[in-house]
Design a protein around this motif. Structure first.
Motif, PDB file in Angstrom:
ATOM      1  N   VAL A 108       0.838  -1.203   0.000  1.00 56.60           N
ATOM      2  CA  VAL A 108       0.000   0.000   0.000  1.00 56.60           C
ATOM      3  C   VAL A 108       0.871   1.251   0.000  1.00 56.60           C
ATOM      4  CG1 VAL A 108      -1.621   1.361   1.381  1.00 56.60           C
ATOM      5  CG2 VAL A 108      -2.007  -1.088   1.060  1.00 56.60           C
ATOM      6  N   THR A 109       1.925   1.235   0.817  1.00 58.20           N
ATOM      7  CA  THR A 109       2.827   2.394   0.877  1.00 58.20           C
ATOM      8  C   THR A 109       3.505   2.635  -0.467  1.00 58.20           C
ATOM      9  OG1 THR A 109       3.263   1.909   3.218  1.00 58.20           O
ATOM     10  CG2 THR A 109       4.774   3.413   2.115  1.00 58.20           C
ATOM     11  N   VAL A 110       3.993   1.548  -1.067  1.00 55.09           N
ATOM     12  CA  VAL A 110       4.669   1.659  -2.367  1.00 55.09           C
ATOM     13  C   VAL A 110       3.727   2.235  -3.417  1.00 55.09           C
ATOM     14  CG1 VAL A 110       5.618   0.313  -4.299  1.00 55.09           C
ATOM     15  CG2 VAL A 110       6.384  -0.144  -1.979  1.00 55.09           C
ATOM     16  N   MET A 111       2.522   1.706  -3.484  1.00 52.56           N
ATOM     17  CA  MET A 111       1.566   2.171  -4.496  1.00 52.56           C
ATOM     18  C   MET A 111       1.199   3.637  -4.282  1.00 52.56           C
ATOM     19  SD  MET A 111       1.073  -0.189  -6.696  1.00 52.56           S
ATOM     20  CE  MET A 111       2.832  -0.504  -6.462  1.00 52.56           C
ATOM     21  N   ALA A 112       1.023   4.031  -3.011  1.00 53.51           N
ATOM     22  CA  ALA A 112       0.645   5.419  -2.717  1.00 53.51           C
ATOM     23  C   ALA A 112       1.755   6.391  -3.126  1.00 53.51           C
ATOM     24  CB  ALA A 112       0.342   5.565  -1.223  1.00 53.51           C
ATOM     25  N   VAL A 113       2.985   6.050  -2.738  1.00 56.35           N
ATOM     26  CA  VAL A 113       4.120   6.938  -3.033  1.00 56.35           C
ATOM     27  C   VAL A 113       4.400   6.991  -4.528  1.00 56.35           C
ATOM     28  CG1 VAL A 113       6.587   7.311  -2.706  1.00 56.35           C
ATOM     29  CG2 VAL A 113       5.167   6.633  -0.764  1.00 56.35           C
ATOM     30  N   PHE A 114       4.459   5.825  -5.159  1.00 54.48           N
ATOM     31  CA  PHE A 114       4.790   5.797  -6.585  1.00 54.48           C
ATOM     32  C   PHE A 114       3.659   6.343  -7.457  1.00 54.48           C
ATOM     33  CE2 PHE A 114       7.919   2.145  -5.713  1.00 54.48           C
ATOM     34  CZ  PHE A 114       8.884   3.065  -5.331  1.00 54.48           C
ATOM     35  N   GLY A 115       2.426   6.248  -6.936  1.00 56.11           N
ATOM     36  CA  GLY A 115       1.315   6.872  -7.656  1.00 56.11           C
ATOM     37  C   GLY A 115       1.486   8.379  -7.736  1.00 56.11           C
ATOM     38  N   MET A 116       2.001   8.969  -6.658  1.00 59.28           N
ATOM     39  CA  MET A 116       2.252  10.414  -6.648  1.00 59.28           C
ATOM     40  C   MET A 116       3.460  10.778  -7.502  1.00 59.28           C
ATOM     41  SD  MET A 116       1.391  11.582  -2.728  1.00 59.28           S
ATOM     42  CE  MET A 116       2.179  10.197  -1.883  1.00 59.28           C
ATOM     43  N   MET A 117       4.411   9.855  -7.641  1.00 63.39           N
ATOM     44  CA  MET A 117       5.614  10.134  -8.425  1.00 63.39           C
ATOM     45  C   MET A 117       5.362  10.123  -9.935  1.00 63.39           C
ATOM     46  SD  MET A 117       8.765   8.072  -6.686  1.00 63.39           S
ATOM     47  CE  MET A 117       9.319   8.376  -5.026  1.00 63.39           C
ATOM     48  N   GLY A 118       4.412   9.293 -10.357  1.00 62.59           N
ATOM     49  CA  GLY A 118       4.212   9.069 -11.786  1.00 62.59           C
ATOM     50  C   GLY A 118       4.035  10.339 -12.590  1.00 62.59           C
ATOM     51  N   LYS A 119       3.185  11.255 -12.116  1.00 65.01           N
ATOM     52  CA  LYS A 119       2.904  12.479 -12.865  1.00 65.01           C
ATOM     53  C   LYS A 119       4.154  13.356 -12.985  1.00 65.01           C
ATOM     54  CE  LYS A 119       1.259  14.897  -8.723  1.00 65.01           C
ATOM     55  NZ  LYS A 119       0.115  15.618  -8.096  1.00 65.01           N
ATOM     56  N   ILE A 167      12.154  -2.618  -3.679  1.00 73.70           N
ATOM     57  CA  ILE A 167      13.010  -2.496  -4.870  1.00 73.70           C
ATOM     58  C   ILE A 167      12.184  -2.676  -6.139  1.00 73.70           C
ATOM     59  CG2 ILE A 167      14.952  -3.508  -6.124  1.00 73.70           C
ATOM     60  CD1 ILE A 167      16.149  -4.266  -3.406  1.00 73.70           C
ATOM     61  N   GLY A 168      11.237  -3.631  -6.064  1.00 72.67           N
ATOM     62  CA  GLY A 168      10.367  -3.830  -7.221  1.00 72.67           C
ATOM     63  C   GLY A 168       9.567  -2.581  -7.542  1.00 72.67           C
ATOM     64  N   GLY A 169       9.067  -1.922  -6.497  1.00 70.90           N
ATOM     65  CA  GLY A 169       8.316  -0.684  -6.698  1.00 70.90           C
ATOM     66  C   GLY A 169       9.184   0.416  -7.271  1.00 70.90           C
ATOM     67  N   MET A 170      10.388   0.567  -6.711  1.00 70.43           N
ATOM     68  CA  MET A 170      11.307   1.591  -7.211  1.00 70.43           C
ATOM     69  C   MET A 170      11.692   1.324  -8.663  1.00 70.43           C
ATOM     70  SD  MET A 170      13.761   2.018  -3.849  1.00 70.43           S
ATOM     71  CE  MET A 170      14.882   3.144  -4.660  1.00 70.43           C
ATOM     72  N   MET A 171      12.006   0.058  -8.947  1.00 72.95           N
ATOM     73  CA  MET A 171      12.386  -0.294 -10.309  1.00 72.95           C
ATOM     74  C   MET A 171      11.223  -0.122 -11.287  1.00 72.95           C
ATOM     75  SD  MET A 171      15.579  -1.016 -10.059  1.00 72.95           S
ATOM     76  CE  MET A 171      15.598   0.222  -8.747  1.00 72.95           C
ATOM     77  N   THR A 172      10.019  -0.445 -10.786  1.00 76.43           N
ATOM     78  CA  THR A 172       8.842  -0.273 -11.634  1.00 76.43           C
ATOM     79  C   THR A 172       8.613   1.197 -11.945  1.00 76.43           C
ATOM     80  OG1 THR A 172       7.808  -2.245 -10.681  1.00 76.43           O
ATOM     81  CG2 THR A 172       6.364  -0.700 -11.825  1.00 76.43           C
ATOM     82  N   MET A 173       8.853   2.058 -10.933  1.00 74.77           N
ATOM     83  CA  MET A 173       8.684   3.489 -11.153  1.00 74.77           C
ATOM     84  C   MET A 173       9.706   4.011 -12.145  1.00 74.77           C
ATOM     85  SD  MET A 173       6.363   5.382  -9.935  1.00 74.77           S
ATOM     86  CE  MET A 173       6.067   6.351 -11.386  1.00 74.77           C
TER      87      MET A 173
END
Length: 572
Positions: free
Chosen positions: A167-178, A287-293
């Motif tokens: 949940v934390t990864v998705m929330a943070v990376f969701g904000m990073m995408g834009k 790491i998967g979240g960071m790499m995915t971002m």
């Protein structure tokens, strides 16, 4: 991704080797906690032989993982470099097929960013895929299963950890995408402003515009900085959050396993193994979240490169066309042309015929459509309506190589490439000998300053020809245009930087050496076209008069006004 998959197929051996190394790395990572559990159990049982045996196995497994990691990095880097080089070369090759309108659609600065920064992002994506992205799902699934098997009583700790981290990864990376998309956009703008400023540095300094240019650059740079800092701030919040979550998971695991350890000492070793698997689960998600971002940013770049590769040139040639230009007769038949985005045509219903060997002057006020007409003859653009023929061959049905060899266009703004004088002149004829270069430079009146150079035709030309004057650059451009003795030569105000004497000598040499060549002379000065066999007078995109100088002075009000304004009578 289809583009990358196709490119990676060309390096299948290295890709397969990298994947095999990834599998070995994951296997060693999953095996080590189990071996560590066996070591701890052996310590508690005081079994020295087993401690040594399992300890050696643990070292061997770690060593194998290390070697596999090194090989994986080498192979991944090799594939990433080669794939990015392939994409870069294909992109550059595709750009060479673009028409002027295609280039204008993207803009030069935008294309440069796509071939540099975006290619770097794609290179990173390939590297991440082979090094990390393939490893993460295997490591996550393996650690999850082994953690469950190690201490099944604490299954709920694993589920809670996974949910919180995910949940934390998705929330943070969701904000990073834009922010990543905006970063690429502002990189384009920063590059474009910097390129424009450096190219026009003389203008900037002449009009004391340094402060305004700095302000304009800073405004865009600050927006780029803002989005970059936002990404950094999100990373800064994310890392401590993960540390807290992992620490709480470890504390909870130790707390609830304390009772189990009082009943069975082997649980101590299991707890150590369990915590290792917990850390691997958490790190694989992080790491998967960071790499995915990072991969998502690279996917934006991949889409930008694919946009270039998928763009069809506005002007295409039939590769099987056998029609050859042999003389240089030119015919415009009711030609209208309008630039994309303009609200009115630049040329309207233009019709005229030219016989090979004639000298044609084209005059008119600024914006009358003179340069546009010249570019249509060279088929840098296609007419919106009507047709253009050379030797009764519609340009759309002409052979590309033959057309490019038969029509030479010399622009007012002389463009020289870094290299040597010979390199630049040979753009007009790749296999030109030094004797041919000397003949061409003699026609263009460039030989006299070339001979003063220490290395003559081997002398270096700096970027944009910065080490030559405006007149010298124009004469080199004319040399490049005439060296192939084209059937049609277009001089688009290309003697504007020459003094009157040099311009006269160039014209005399052209008349003498290129007698059979159809020559179009676009000029602001009437004196440049008075000797032409025929003069075309353009006014606001329309052909308002045609004839010789004497005929036009007598019959054309537009021509006579231009002539009298320039005091043509005194010049003659």
């Amino acid at each position: 991704m289809a583009l990358l998959i196709n490119k990676m197929k060309n390096h299948l051996g290295a890709v397969v080797g990298s994947i095999l190394m990834t599998i070995i790395i994951v296997a060693t990572q999953l095996w080590q906690p189990k071996l560590l559990q066996q070591v701890l159990n052996a310590v508690m049982a005081d079994d020295k032989d087993k401690i040594v045996k399992v300890g050696i196995t643990l070292l061997v497994v770690a060593g194998v993982g290390l070697i596999a990691g090194v090989i994986n990095t080498i192979l991944a880097a090799k594939v990433a470099q080669e794939v990015s080089a392939d994409v870069r070369e294909e992109g550059f090759k595709k750009i060479q097929t673009f028409s002027f309108s295609n280039i204008e659609k993207f803009s030069t600065g935008n294309i440069v960013v796509r071939l540099t920064n975006d290619i770097t992002q794609i290179q990173t994506l390939v590297m991440l895929t082979l090094q990390t992205l393939l490893r993460i799902p295997i490591l996550f699934v393996g650690s999850f299963i082994l953690a469950m098997m190690t201490l099944p009583q604490l299954w709920w700790v694993i589920i809670v950890l996974v949910v919180l981290v995910f949940v934390t990864v998705m929330a943070v990376f969701g904000m990073m995408g834009k922010h990543f998309g905006m970063i690429q956009t502002y990189l384009d703008r920063v590059n474009g402003i910097a390129k424009e400023n450096l190219a026009g540095m003389r203008v900037v300094k002449s009009f004391v515009q340094e402060a305004n240019e700095t302000k304009r650059f800073s405004k865009v740079s600050e927006k780029l900085t803002k989005h970059t800092i936002s990404v950094g701030n999100l990373f800064a919040v994310m890392i401590p959050t993960f540390t807290v979550i992992s620490s709480l998971a470890i504390v909870v695991a130790i707390y609830f396993s304390a009772d189990l350890a009082t009943k069975d000492l082997n649980v101590i070793g299991a707890v150590a193994s369990f915590m290792n698997y917990l850390m691997q689960i958490m790190m694989s998600i992080i790491i998967g979240g960071m790499m995915t971002m990072m991969a998502s940013r690279a996917m934006v770049s991949l889409a930008r490169i694919k946009e270039i590769l998928d763009t069809e040139p506005d002007i295409t040639f039939n590769p099987e066309a056998t029609n050859m230009i042999t003389k240089g007769d030119v015919s415009f038949k009711n030609v209208t042309f309008q630039y994309e985005g303009d609200d009115r045509p630049s040329l309207k219903h233009i019709s005229f015929d030219v016989t090979h060997g004639q000298s044609i002057g084209i005059v008119g006020a600024t914006g009358a459509g003179k340069s546009t007409l010249a570019q249509l003859i060279a088929r840098l653009y296609d007419p919106t309506e009507g047709s253009i023929e050379i030797d009764q061959i519609d340009l759309k049905a002409a052979n590309k190589e033959n057309l490019r060899e038969s029509v030479a266009l010399v622009l007012q703004k002389a463009m020289l490439f870094s290299g040597t004088i010979a390199d630049n002149i040979r753009h007009g004829k790749r296999d030109a000998s030094e004797q041919e270069m000397e003949a061409a430079s003699s026609i263009a009146q460039a030989k006299e300053f070339i001979d003063r150079q220490v290395d003559r035709y081997g002398s270096l030309v700096e970027e944009r020809g910065a080490n030559f004057s405006g007149g010298q650059k124009q004469r080199l451009s004319i040399s490049r245009g005439v060296i192939g003795y084209p059937k049609i030569l277009i001089l688009d105000d290309s003697t504007s930087a020459l003094d009157a004497k040099s311009e006269k000598l160039v014209k005399e040499a052209l008349n003498k050496e290129l007698k059979g060549t159809t020559t179009f002379i676009i000029a602001q000065k009437i004196s440049s076209v008075v000797q032409a066999d025929k003069i075309l007078v353009l006014d606001e995109g329309e052909l308002v008069a045609t004839g010789t100088h004497q005929e036009l002075v007598a019959s054309s009000e537009v021509y006579r006004e231009i002539y009298e304004t320039q005091k043509g009578k005194e010049v003659l």
